[in-house]
Enzyme design. Structure first.
Site, mmCIF file in Angstrom:
data_model
loop_
_atom_site.group_PDB
_atom_site.id
_atom_site.type_symbol
_atom_site.label_atom_id
_atom_site.label_comp_id
_atom_site.label_asym_id
_atom_site.label_seq_id
_atom_site.Cartn_x
_atom_site.Cartn_y
_atom_site.Cartn_z
ATOM 1 N N TRP A 186 47.427 32.438 41.855
ATOM 2 C CA TRP A 186 46.745 33.296 42.823
ATOM 3 C C TRP A 186 45.561 32.511 43.384
ATOM 4 C CZ3 TRP A 186 41.584 35.107 42.421
ATOM 5 C CH2 TRP A 186 41.175 35.805 43.575
ATOM 6 N N ASP A 204 40.093 47.032 40.134
ATOM 7 C CA ASP A 204 40.487 46.620 38.791
ATOM 8 C C ASP A 204 39.911 47.496 37.692
ATOM 9 O OD1 ASP A 204 42.305 44.253 39.121
ATOM 10 O OD2 ASP A 204 40.606 43.504 40.271
ATOM 11 N N HIS A 239 51.075 42.809 37.978
ATOM 12 C CA HIS A 239 49.738 42.990 37.412
ATOM 13 C C HIS A 239 49.461 44.473 37.520
ATOM 14 C CE1 HIS A 239 47.624 38.797 37.657
ATOM 15 N NE2 HIS A 239 48.481 38.897 36.661
ATOM 16 N N ASP A 273 40.426 47.252 45.642
ATOM 17 C CA ASP A 273 41.019 46.498 44.540
ATOM 18 C C ASP A 273 39.996 46.377 43.406
ATOM 19 O OD1 ASP A 273 42.644 44.825 43.068
ATOM 20 O OD2 ASP A 273 42.021 43.012 44.150
ATOM 21 N N ASP A 282 45.853 43.606 34.460
ATOM 22 C CA ASP A 282 44.792 42.869 35.161
ATOM 23 C C ASP A 282 43.682 43.822 35.563
ATOM 24 O OD1 ASP A 282 43.248 41.089 36.560
ATOM 25 O OD2 ASP A 282 44.594 40.911 38.279
ATOM 26 N N ASP A 323 50.471 42.921 42.390
ATOM 27 C CA ASP A 323 49.312 43.517 41.723
ATOM 28 C C ASP A 323 49.034 44.848 42.413
ATOM 29 O OD1 ASP A 323 46.296 42.325 40.369
ATOM 30 O OD2 ASP A 323 46.351 44.111 41.629
ATOM 31 N N GLU A 340 51.168 35.334 43.312
ATOM 32 C CA GLU A 340 50.576 36.664 43.529
ATOM 33 C C GLU A 340 49.999 36.781 44.934
ATOM 34 O OE1 GLU A 340 47.416 37.467 40.736
ATOM 35 O OE2 GLU A 340 47.196 39.557 41.386
ATOM 36 N N HIS A 391 46.635 45.152 45.401
ATOM 37 C CA HIS A 391 46.703 44.186 46.495
ATOM 38 C C HIS A 391 47.480 44.626 47.724
ATOM 39 C CE1 HIS A 391 45.536 40.606 43.703
ATOM 40 N NE2 HIS A 391 44.707 41.620 43.641
ATOM 41 N N LYS A 430 47.914 38.997 48.065
ATOM 42 C CA LYS A 430 46.737 39.868 48.155
ATOM 43 C C LYS A 430 46.443 40.189 49.605
ATOM 44 C CE LYS A 430 42.066 40.163 46.350
ATOM 45 N NZ LYS A 430 41.247 39.905 45.166
HETATM 46 C C1 RNT Z 1 42.619 38.797 41.927
HETATM 47 C C2 RNT Z 1 43.943 38.773 41.261
HETATM 48 C C3 RNT Z 1 44.038 37.881 40.052
HETATM 49 C C4 RNT Z 1 42.831 37.938 39.151
HETATM 50 C C5 RNT Z 1 42.989 37.210 37.845
HETATM 51 C C6 RNT Z 1 41.696 37.028 37.137
HETATM 52 O O1 RNT Z 1 42.521 39.760 42.890
HETATM 53 O O2 RNT Z 1 44.338 40.063 40.932
HETATM 54 O O3 RNT Z 1 45.192 38.183 39.357
HETATM 55 O O4 RNT Z 1 42.469 39.252 38.878
HETATM 56 O O5 RNT Z 1 43.645 36.031 38.029
HETATM 57 ZN ZN ZN Z 2 46.087 40.285 39.721
#
Ligand code: RNT
Ligand code: ZN
Length: 418
Positions: free
Chosen positions: A184, A295, A285, A293, A325, A258, A225, A261, A227
């Protein structure tokens, strides 16, 4: 009534709708989740002193953050005494462990810098996954890494990616199971770019160069990945959804989705089936985006359940590699991990305990009234009795009992960290 007695009653009820709880529990035992190491230290890593960059952010300052490898390992140990099942640990390159006085930059990393993690994983019976770290580093120039127009910068990060493939293969060989290596990059622009294609063309070429080294594709599963935006890169990300899916399909690597994203009304659960028709394997993720986003810790919420249902109903347990994640620094970090891990497992169990064939048949027959009725009634089945039984048979605390251990650990260990 004991946990076992409650389970036996639940088993009878589920049987009536054609669900075999013993089989569900047995299947759940084999589902391994890749737990991200970065919840324990707010995505800091051990190889730099600077701030977290790359458009991601941890908020909160709950005491007790792990400050070094020893503390992080101790915290992860604690988590795995409270989470049922056998899992994997997901490391980032920034978590290299150097000898006293030793240091190499990210483009020079070698397997030996992760030897302690391998020893740890062997001792604990964990698999390992890996990630090159394209953020929080002085070679991120103008917010760009693999898409940088500065050839020196770009080559540095290409070497980093290649080094990480070698480290991933070392993990796979040492632990006797494949290592998922996720790429990523944070690259993008805050405002409307004049040229959208050149950075993507450079990213594509960089990936080609990374993947051009000789490695065992059975052992290292490289994934990419996507985004849609990040803090400071709101208008354009180089590794967009379309870039990632097309690249992965074209080059035979895995796409990674993810939950945070995509645009706010899009859900990953709805994307899985389409991906499964075109990709042999894919990675996730699982995280919880709150308005952005963000998390947040994974809950036992509708979308998490829906994701697990898609995996189970499409018989894709072996094709979808699930990792978590999230990073919350506002609460006890170990509790955050345990809640997220247990919730992902609950979601899987919940999916395994639904009469999936019957529901599909109802849809097939256009019996939507009964479909709605049954889907709603299932929600109140004694799911918890099966979950508690699973925890008990796996030797981890039942219901909220695990939290006492967190409190004791906070008092004895975390509170002493400054
Ligand atoms: C960032 C991505 C990525 C990170 C990690 C730490 O937006 O989601 O996966 O969260 O690599
Ligand atoms: Zn991620």
């Amino acid at each position: 009534m004991t946990v076992k007695e409650r389970y036996e009653e639940a088993k009878e009820l589920y049987k009536r709708i054609g669900v075999d709880t013993d089989a569900a529990v047995k299947q759940l035992k084999d589902i391994s989740i890749s737990m991200h190491c970065w919840q324990g230290d707010d995505v800091k890593g051990f190889d730099h002193d600077g701030p977290l960059s790359g458009g991601i952010q941890t908020t909160g300052n709950y005491p007790g953050r792990a400050r070094d490898a020893k503390e992080l390992m101790a915290d992860i140990d604690k988590v795995f005494t409270l989470v049922p099942g056998k899992h994997k640990l997901n490391l980032h390159a920034s978590y290299a462990i150097f000898e006293e006085g030793e240091f190499v930059d990210r483009d020079q990393l070698e397997p030996k810098h992760f030897k302690k993690w391998v020893e740890y994983a062997k001792e604990k019976g964990l698999g390992l996954d890996f990630n090159p770290t394209y953020f929080s580093h002085h070679m991120v120039k103008e917010g760009l890494t693999l898409s940088s127009p500065d050839e020196e910068v770009r080559q540095f990060w290409i070497r980093h990616g290649q080094a990480c493939i070698r480290i991933s293969q070392y993990f796979a060989e040492e632990l006797g199971q494949p290592c998922l290596m996720n790429i990523w990059i944070p690259d993008g622009y805050k405002d409307i770019p004049a040229d959208r294609i050149s950075p993507r063309a450079r990213f594509k070429d960089s990936l080609d160069q990374i993947l051009s080294i000789d490695y065992d594709k059975e052992k290292v599963l490289v994934c990419l990945e996507s985004k849609v935006f990040g803090i400071g890169v709101e208008s354009y990300t180089v590794g967009s959804n379309e870039f990632t899916i097309n690249y992965a399909l074209n080059k035979g690597i895995l796409p990674l989705m993810d939950c945070g994203h995509y645009h706010p009304t899009e859900v990953v659960s709805d994307k899985i089936s389409s991906m499964l028709l075109f990709h042999d394997k894919m990675a996730l993720h699982v995280t919880r985006p709150v308005r952005w986003d963000s998390d947040h810790v994974v809950l036992f919420d509708d979308e998490t359940k829906e994701i697990a249902k898609e995996i189970v109903r499409n018989n894709a347990i072996d094709r979808i590699l699930v990792g978590l994640d999230f990073f919350d620094a506002s609460i006890n970090r170990i509790s955050a991990w345990v809640v997220g891990m247990r919730n992902m497992q609950k979601a899987f169990l919940y999916a395994l305990l639904s009469p999936n064939e019957k529901l599909a048949q109802l849809q097939m027959n256009s019996e939507f009234t009964e479909l709605m009725m049954l889907q709603e009634e299932i929600k109140l089945y004694p799911f918890a009795d099966v979950w508690n039984y699973f925890c008990e048979t796996e030797g981890v605390p039942v219901r909220e009992d695990w939290f006492q251990e967190i409190q004791a650990y906070e008092k004895e260990v975390l509170s002493k960290r400054s």
